[in-house]
Design a protein around this motif. Structure first.
Motif, short mmCIF file in Angstrom:
data_model
loop_
_atom_site.label_atom_id
_atom_site.label_comp_id
_atom_site.label_asym_id
_atom_site.label_seq_id
_atom_site.Cartn_x
_atom_site.Cartn_y
_atom_site.Cartn_z
N ARG A 1 2.49 -11.75 -8.04
CA ARG A 1 1.89 -10.41 -8.07
C ARG A 1 0.68 -10.32 -7.15
O ARG A 1 0.30 -9.25 -6.71
N HIS A 2 0.06 -11.49 -6.87
CA HIS A 2 -1.14 -11.47 -6.03
C HIS A 2 -0.90 -12.17 -4.69
O HIS A 2 -1.84 -12.44 -3.95
N SER B 1 3.26 -10.15 3.31
CA SER B 1 3.36 -9.38 4.56
C SER B 1 4.33 -9.98 5.57
O SER B 1 4.81 -9.28 6.44
N GLU C 1 5.99 -3.85 -11.61
CA GLU C 1 4.82 -4.00 -10.73
C GLU C 1 5.24 -4.60 -9.38
O GLU C 1 4.83 -4.17 -8.32
N MET C 2 6.11 -5.65 -9.45
CA MET C 2 6.54 -6.31 -8.21
C MET C 2 7.40 -5.38 -7.37
O MET C 2 7.31 -5.38 -6.14
N ARG D 1 5.20 -3.21 -5.45
CA ARG D 1 4.60 -3.92 -4.31
C ARG D 1 5.61 -4.07 -3.17
O ARG D 1 5.27 -3.92 -2.00
N ALA E 1 5.94 -0.90 -1.30
CA ALA E 1 4.83 -0.70 -0.36
C ALA E 1 5.08 -1.51 0.92
O ALA E 1 4.82 -1.04 2.03
N GLU E 2 5.63 -2.74 0.77
CA GLU E 2 5.97 -3.55 1.96
C GLU E 2 7.02 -2.83 2.80
O GLU E 2 6.97 -2.84 4.03
#
Ligand SMILES: C[S@@+](CC[C@H](N)C(=O)[O-])C[C@H]1O[C@@H](n2cnc3c(N)ncnc32)[C@H](O)[C@@H]1O
Length: 285
Positions: free
Chosen positions: A213-214, A218, A236-237, A240, A243-244
């Motif tokens: 998660r952290h 990229s 949550e993942m 993320r 967003a990528e």
């Protein structure tokens, strides 16, 4: 006892079991001998000779497997691992036919374990957070299926989210020219996977300890998830990863129960080729 002796006679006479190609049959014989030694021959009275014969046969057959895995390990170190593993890990050799979508293991997994020879460091396994799924490796035939369909090239960066002992990035690094990264919560698994990569000279394979998660995602073009987590953590993942995907096209390859949730994400498109229980591949829109 007579039936046992008859089968042992037959296995001793079957010289073809010493041919490396008879992987499947040798594995069946070893399974049977191991279970006899564990359950029957070790305890019944008057069977010393039978037990000794079984032990000799186990040692002989195991030596064939050991020589085979040593040969494959040498080929990997020379950079010739893809060809030899394609030969040995072809799904056609699996005990389960192409339509078997289960997560059962077979002799391909046994061979992969012998070839990778991953040794855990002995560091303790730390408690997992709610939503994290315990380690279970992807069955070898599913890794091969996924790698064939993903056709990773030198521009790809595969990230296994929750990589466990690293089977997927390690095999992907042998199978393709891609950079292959595993991110895993358990330090003991990361250490073991790194050691294997070093021993097999797999410089494309990297492992990092941490909570995905952290983690820095990229570089990734392909993300692999063998249901490493569920519930809020999975949601949550996926946010993320979405967003990528706004920054570059990405692919997700999933296996297990998380696939149903991933399939419901409107920013992803299935490659349409998946059957239930097999790895599924999605492209960002
Ligand atoms: C089902 S196993 C899959 C292992 C590996 N990907 C494979 O297919 O062989 C899930 C792994 O994810 C790891 N994991 C779960 N949640 C994690 C998180 N938030 N960050 C990093 N690793 C995690 C677990 O420790 C476990 O090793």
């Amino acid at each position: 006892m007579i039936a046992l002796s008859v089968r042992l006679d037959a296995l001793e006479r079957d010289t073809s079991l010493r041919e490396p190609e008879r992987l499947h049959e040798r594995s069946d014989a070893l399974d049977w001998l191991d279970s006899c030694l564990a359950h029957g021959l070790a305890t019944a009275a008057g069977d010393d000779l039978l037990r000794q014969r079984a032990e000799v046969l186990v040692a002989e057959l195991q030596a064939v497997d050991d020589a085979l895995s040593a040969q494959i390990r040498q080929a990997i170190r020379r950079g010739e691992g893809e060809q030899i593993l394609r030969h040995w890990l072809t799904p056609a050799r699996s005990r389960h036919d192409a339509d078997d979508c289960s997560d059962r293991y077979d002799h391909l997994d046994h061979l992969l374990c012998e070839v990778l020879a991953i040794r855990e460091s002995g560091e303790p396994i730390v408690p997992v957070d709610e939503g994290m799924v315990f380690y279970q490796p992807t069955p070898a035939r599913h890794i091969v299926d996924a790698l064939d369909r993903l056709a990773l090239d030198a521009r790809d960066v595969l990230i296994d989210l929750g990589s466990g002992l690293g089977h997927v990035p390690l095999l992907a690094a042998i199978w393709s020219p891609a950079r292959c990264i595993g991110i895993e919560w358990q330090q003991a698994y990361v250490d073991a996977a790194r050691q294997c990569a070093q021993e097999l000279a797999l410089t494309q394979a990297e492992f990092a300890q941490g909570d995905v998660r952290h983690a820095d995602l990229s570089a990734g073009t392909v993300f692999y998830l063998y249901t490493p987590f569920n519930g809020d953590m999975l949601r949550e993942m996926l946010a993320r990863l979405q967003a990528e995907a706004r920054r570059r096209p990405i692919r997700l390859c999933t296996l297990g129960p998380c696939t149903a949730q991933v399939a419901g994400e409107s920013w992803l498109l299935s490659d349409g080729a998946s059957r239930k229980g097999r790895p599924a591949i999605f492209h960002s829109r």
